[in-house]
Design a protein around this motif. Structure first.
Motif, PDB file in Angstrom:
ATOM      1  N   TYR B  48       0.816  -1.179  -0.120  1.00  0.00           N
ATOM      2  CA  TYR B  48       0.124  -0.042   0.203  1.00  0.00           C
ATOM      3  C   TYR B  48       0.740   1.194  -0.038  1.00  0.00           C
ATOM      4  O   TYR B  48       1.780   1.198   0.705  1.00  0.00           O
ATOM      5  CB  TYR B  48      -0.836  -0.077   1.063  1.00  0.00           C
ATOM      6  CG  TYR B  48      -1.654   1.231   1.784  1.00  0.00           C
ATOM      7  CD1 TYR B  48      -1.202   1.689   2.814  1.00  0.00           C
ATOM      8  CD2 TYR B  48      -2.379   1.660   0.931  1.00  0.00           C
ATOM      9  CE1 TYR B  48      -2.115   2.935   3.373  1.00  0.00           C
ATOM     10  CE2 TYR B  48      -3.133   2.963   1.396  1.00  0.00           C
ATOM     11  CZ  TYR B  48      -2.840   3.500   2.433  1.00  0.00           C
ATOM     12  OH  TYR B  48      -3.480   4.575   3.036  1.00  0.00           O
ATOM     13  N   GLN B  50       0.489   5.491  -0.093  1.00  0.00           N
ATOM     14  CA  GLN B  50      -0.092   6.826   0.537  1.00  0.00           C
ATOM     15  C   GLN B  50       0.784   7.953   0.187  1.00  0.00           C
ATOM     16  O   GLN B  50       1.513   8.080   1.266  1.00  0.00           O
ATOM     17  CB  GLN B  50      -0.640   6.562   1.535  1.00  0.00           C
ATOM     18  CG  GLN B  50      -1.748   7.797   2.088  1.00  0.00           C
ATOM     19  CD  GLN B  50      -2.683   8.192   1.059  1.00  0.00           C
ATOM     20  OE1 GLN B  50      -2.438   8.872   0.172  1.00  0.00           O
ATOM     21  NE2 GLN B  50      -3.814   7.686   1.247  1.00  0.00           N
ATOM     22  N   ASP B  56       3.547   0.549   3.083  1.00  0.00           N
ATOM     23  CA  ASP B  56       2.846  -0.694   4.046  1.00  0.00           C
ATOM     24  C   ASP B  56       3.363  -1.758   3.395  1.00  0.00           C
ATOM     25  O   ASP B  56       2.558  -2.191   2.270  1.00  0.00           O
ATOM     26  CB  ASP B  56       1.670  -0.544   4.242  1.00  0.00           C
ATOM     27  CG  ASP B  56       1.391  -1.675   5.147  1.00  0.00           C
ATOM     28  OD1 ASP B  56       0.095  -1.458   5.958  1.00  0.00           O
ATOM     29  OD2 ASP B  56       1.942  -2.746   5.575  1.00  0.00           O
ATOM     30  N   SER B  58       3.576  -4.868   4.468  1.00  0.00           N
ATOM     31  CA  SER B  58       3.452  -5.874   5.481  1.00  0.00           C
ATOM     32  C   SER B  58       2.978  -7.155   4.541  1.00  0.00           C
ATOM     33  O   SER B  58       3.025  -8.208   5.180  1.00  0.00           O
ATOM     34  CB  SER B  58       2.619  -5.683   6.470  1.00  0.00           C
ATOM     35  OG  SER B  58       1.261  -5.086   6.241  1.00  0.00           O
TER      36      SER B  58
END
Lengths: 114, 114
Positions: B48, B50, B56, B58
């Motif tokens: 992800y 942003q 992210d 993970s």
């Protein structure tokens, strides 16, 4: 750790009847919930959403219900139509690091039988 | 563009080769997600982005997977030394930098490792 769960991988419903798709979540920080619909060989498309401050949102044949205490939401489709046959994904979002992060369930394949 | 664009739509590669998958998000969307859907499985979160924040990562399944987002727009997902279990549909989605908003998906890249 599956934070958004759709325990029914498939569902068959007769045309004209109600389809009820269920979704459970574990993360109490989720504050916005969405349903997506996916046809084969296409990307998911947004269907309907609900904020955590509401318990119901209706859009035509589609209604989403949210039970925060049970951490449960459901999508009702009535009357069901053959064109509704698709995979439905439940999604939940939270604000993480100042931004919205979305987690999807594993999907429920709906078949509407003519 | 009008929607999220992914390329290629289909990719067949030999085991051990590297592949790059591209995603062009909707103009102005600062959030970008990569998911994959293996056969018979749900949407698995990968990474992800942003804005200018650190992504992210993970959800990346191994260090063979990496992703970049250049200039806050186009993203590339790279899989090194591909394995047969990497075969899946890789989906990209983007959304606005707003809370309580839906993500828009591309049509996906179907990766087959032979």
């Amino acid at each position: 750790d599956q934070q958004v769960k759709q325990n029914s991988p498939s569902l068959s419903v007769q045309e004209g009847r109600i389809s009820i798709l269920n979704c459970d979540y574990t993360n109490s920080m989720f504050d916005y919930f969405l349903w997506y619909k996916k046809y084969p060989a296409e990307g998911p498309t947004f269907l309907i959403s609900i904020s955590s401050i509401k318990d119901k949102n209706e859009d035509g044949r589609f209604t989403v219900f949210l039970n925060k205490s049970a951490k449960h939401l459901s999508l009702h489709i009535v009357p069901s139509q053959p064109g509704d046959s698709a995979v439905y994904f439940c999604a939940a979002s939270e604000i993480s690091g100042g931004y919205q992060k979305v987690t999807f369930g594993t999907g429920t394949k709906l078949q509407v039988i003519p | 563009g009008a929607g999220v664009s992914q390329s290629p739509s289909n990719k067949v590669t030999e085991k051990g080769k590297d592949v790059e998958l591209r995603c062009d998000p909707i103009s102005g969307h600062t959030a970008l997600y990569w998911y994959r859907q293996s056969l018979g499985q749900g949407l698995e979160f990968l990474i992800y982005f942003q804005g200018n924040s650190a992504p992210d990562k993970s959800g990346l399944p191994s260090d063979r997977f990496s992703a970049e987002r250049t200039g806050g727009s186009v993203s590339t997902l790279t899989i090194q030394r591909t394995q047969q279990e990497d075969s899946a549909v890789y989906l990209c989605a983007s959304s606005q930098e707003l809370v309580n908003t839906e993500a828009f998906f591309g049509q996906g890249t179907r990766l087959t490792v032979v």
